[in-house]
Design a protein around this motif. Sequence first.
Motif, mmCIF file in Angstrom:
data_model
loop_
_atom_site.group_PDB
_atom_site.id
_atom_site.type_symbol
_atom_site.label_atom_id
_atom_site.label_comp_id
_atom_site.label_asym_id
_atom_site.label_seq_id
_atom_site.Cartn_x
_atom_site.Cartn_y
_atom_site.Cartn_z
ATOM 1 N N GLY A 1 0.786 -1.224 0.000
ATOM 2 C CA GLY A 1 0.000 0.000 0.000
ATOM 3 C C GLY A 1 0.814 1.267 0.000
ATOM 4 O O GLY A 1 0.554 2.195 -0.781
ATOM 5 N N ALA A 2 1.841 1.348 0.856
ATOM 6 C CA ALA A 2 2.629 2.569 0.973
ATOM 7 C C ALA A 2 3.374 2.865 -0.321
ATOM 8 O O ALA A 2 3.389 4.008 -0.804
ATOM 9 N N ARG A 3 3.998 1.866 -0.884
ATOM 10 C CA ARG A 3 4.763 2.082 -2.129
ATOM 11 C C ARG A 3 3.837 2.366 -3.306
ATOM 12 O O ARG A 3 4.190 3.115 -4.209
ATOM 13 N N PHE A 4 2.639 1.766 -3.296
ATOM 14 C CA PHE A 4 1.674 2.051 -4.357
ATOM 15 C C PHE A 4 1.225 3.503 -4.271
ATOM 16 O O PHE A 4 1.122 4.198 -5.294
ATOM 17 N N ALA A 5 0.969 4.003 -3.061
ATOM 18 C CA ALA A 5 0.561 5.397 -2.883
ATOM 19 C C ALA A 5 1.666 6.342 -3.331
ATOM 20 O O ALA A 5 1.401 7.393 -3.935
ATOM 21 N N LEU A 6 2.922 5.979 -3.044
ATOM 22 C CA LEU A 6 4.049 6.802 -3.484
ATOM 23 C C LEU A 6 4.134 6.833 -5.002
ATOM 24 O O LEU A 6 4.340 7.901 -5.603
ATOM 25 N N ALA A 7 3.941 5.674 -5.639
ATOM 26 C CA ALA A 7 3.983 5.620 -7.100
ATOM 27 C C ALA A 7 2.856 6.456 -7.707
ATOM 28 O O ALA A 7 3.049 7.131 -8.730
ATOM 29 N N MET A 8 1.690 6.446 -7.074
ATOM 30 C CA MET A 8 0.582 7.271 -7.549
ATOM 31 C C MET A 8 0.924 8.757 -7.437
ATOM 32 O O MET A 8 0.627 9.554 -8.338
ATOM 33 N N TRP A 33 -5.964 -6.156 -1.051
ATOM 34 C CA TRP A 33 -6.516 -5.692 0.215
ATOM 35 C C TRP A 33 -5.551 -4.818 0.997
ATOM 36 O O TRP A 33 -5.960 -3.859 1.668
ATOM 37 N N ASN A 34 -4.260 -5.125 0.953
ATOM 38 C CA ASN A 34 -3.301 -4.301 1.696
ATOM 39 C C ASN A 34 -3.197 -2.896 1.117
ATOM 40 O O ASN A 34 -3.041 -1.917 1.852
ATOM 41 N N VAL A 35 -3.292 -2.793 -0.200
ATOM 42 C CA VAL A 35 -3.299 -1.471 -0.834
ATOM 43 C C VAL A 35 -4.550 -0.713 -0.403
ATOM 44 O O VAL A 35 -4.482 0.470 -0.033
ATOM 45 N N LEU A 36 -5.695 -1.373 -0.447
ATOM 46 C CA LEU A 36 -6.936 -0.718 -0.038
ATOM 47 C C LEU A 36 -6.893 -0.301 1.422
ATOM 48 O O LEU A 36 -7.339 0.800 1.784
ATOM 49 N N TYR A 42 -7.422 3.629 2.537
ATOM 50 C CA TYR A 42 -8.534 4.047 3.385
ATOM 51 C C TYR A 42 -8.055 4.573 4.734
ATOM 52 O O TYR A 42 -8.657 5.487 5.308
ATOM 53 N N GLU A 43 -6.965 4.013 5.254
ATOM 54 C CA GLU A 43 -6.421 4.501 6.522
ATOM 55 C C GLU A 43 -5.764 5.860 6.378
ATOM 56 O O GLU A 43 -5.750 6.671 7.310
ATOM 57 N N THR A 44 -5.223 6.143 5.193
ATOM 58 C CA THR A 44 -4.376 7.322 5.002
ATOM 59 C C THR A 44 -5.105 8.495 4.369
ATOM 60 O O THR A 44 -4.851 9.659 4.725
ATOM 61 N N PHE A 45 -6.016 8.235 3.440
ATOM 62 C CA PHE A 45 -6.617 9.304 2.642
ATOM 63 C C PHE A 45 -8.125 9.394 2.879
ATOM 64 O O PHE A 45 -8.864 8.443 2.591
ATOM 65 N N ASP A 46 -8.585 10.529 3.388
ATOM 66 C CA ASP A 46 -10.018 10.747 3.608
ATOM 67 C C ASP A 46 -10.791 10.734 2.299
ATOM 68 O O ASP A 46 -12.002 10.467 2.277
ATOM 69 N N GLU A 47 -10.091 11.017 1.220
ATOM 70 C CA GLU A 47 -10.739 11.078 -0.078
ATOM 71 C C GLU A 47 -11.384 9.737 -0.453
ATOM 72 O O GLU A 47 -12.375 9.699 -1.190
ATOM 73 N N CYS A 48 -10.836 8.636 0.044
ATOM 74 C CA CYS A 48 -11.378 7.314 -0.280
ATOM 75 C C CYS A 48 -12.848 7.214 0.116
ATOM 76 O O CYS A 48 -13.681 6.712 -0.651
ATOM 77 N N GLN A 49 -13.176 7.701 1.323
ATOM 78 C CA GLN A 49 -14.553 7.595 1.785
ATOM 79 C C GLN A 49 -15.485 8.515 1.010
ATOM 80 O O GLN A 49 -16.672 8.223 0.867
ATOM 81 N N LEU A 105 -12.877 -1.317 7.871
ATOM 82 C CA LEU A 105 -14.011 -0.495 7.477
ATOM 83 C C LEU A 105 -15.009 -0.350 8.620
ATOM 84 O O LEU A 105 -15.554 0.731 8.845
ATOM 85 N N GLU A 106 -15.253 -1.424 9.342
ATOM 86 C CA GLU A 106 -16.165 -1.361 10.491
ATOM 87 C C GLU A 106 -15.621 -0.428 11.556
ATOM 88 O O GLU A 106 -16.385 0.346 12.170
ATOM 89 N N SER A 107 -14.314 -0.462 11.784
ATOM 90 C CA SER A 107 -13.724 0.409 12.806
ATOM 91 C C SER A 107 -13.786 1.876 12.397
ATOM 92 O O SER A 107 -13.841 2.769 13.246
ATOM 93 N N MET A 108 -13.786 2.148 11.090
ATOM 94 C CA MET A 108 -13.859 3.526 10.611
ATOM 95 C C MET A 108 -15.272 4.087 10.729
ATOM 96 O O MET A 108 -15.459 5.302 10.788
ATOM 97 N N SER A 109 -16.269 3.199 10.738
ATOM 98 C CA SER A 109 -17.655 3.630 10.876
ATOM 99 C C SER A 109 -18.356 2.643 11.812
ATOM 100 O O SER A 109 -19.102 1.770 11.361
#
Length: 393
Positions: A203-210, A231-234, A238-245, A285-289
Amino acid sequence: MSYAEKHIAQEALRLERAEAFVDADMRPEIHRQLVGESERTMAVHALNRRNLAMATAAGRIFRNVDCFLSGQSRRDEFPARLFWSCPDDVRWRFCADALRDKRISRATKAQLVAWMMYLPAMNAPRRSEALMQILDEDSSRINVLFPALLARVEYCHRRLQGWRDVAVSAGEDANPAAYSIRYTWEERFITAEEEAEMARDDGARFALAMSLSGHRIRRSLLLGLAYGRRWNVLKFLYETFDECQRVLSVNEMISRMCSDGEIHIEGHTTPWQIDGDGYAFMHLLESMSPGCMRKIRDPFGNNLLWQTFFRTQTSHRASKAYPKLEKMLVDYGCDPHEVTSLGVSWADVVRAQYEAGITKEVRDFHWHKDKEYSNLRGWFNGLFGARKKNVKL
């Protein structure tokens, strides 16, 4: 007689004898072939007569609720064979009337719903002229026919209230334009770095590449990652970017994971291999909402446990079960005994599926020896208690 004439006569006689010998040698085989063809023809005629008789009897018993109750009083079990043989228009009309009739017992309604979700004629990816005809007569019937995939597809085609939420559980036929996202999303993320990190599920390296490529988080990306089981990327996104929600809400993502059979939350190697990361993502996801799994309802008022039924329809695996997903939902507050607008609960229908033999093999956990599924078997048996043996068709 000349020598030539004698030679011709001898050859003709020899040929005649050879043909007679071959004919005598082949006669038993020809006889057997004719007998076999006659038997096959008779078998086909007998099968056609039986099917016609079954369809006639089915049309008679399912013609209306009164006829069904009269015939059912002499039966111990739901007449599944006749239900399969029933003409399409009679079957659809009966289901709509029976599920709204208080005279039909709760157990019978559960059996009816179980077969509605299993019968190919009510769930094959096509439009049903018979269904459209009875809905044109009374559009409110669709509110009780939703367990059948074709009814939910028709609900979406008619753009009824909340149809976009229903489309999540109805697959590609309900909304082809939106569903095609899962085939096209990768074209928007074509850098080698993004592709490599996605393959690693980092996830972290994918976000950096983006970030380096200038790509933004879009709905197509999040859905594509879900269909690709990244799933690890997702989780990281979701943990890092509010934009996902904002792009794809927690509620919609959870609903999709519960209802869309094309999102594989369990592994591909064997039908029962667990992909723990998928469930870990759902826990996140349940913990976020908090409480979302317990609160989510579809436009028909059903909780997420009902969406697990619909997974099997969109993946074309009608007898599949997802016990780990079911247990997670129950643990987070989904009530398996909550009575729906149909007058039955999720637990009622699960029991009916088992007793009808639809899910007996998978519910008995015959293929699973590991500790995790031993625990699931104990949980499931504790939830439902003693179960009857399956009823053979």
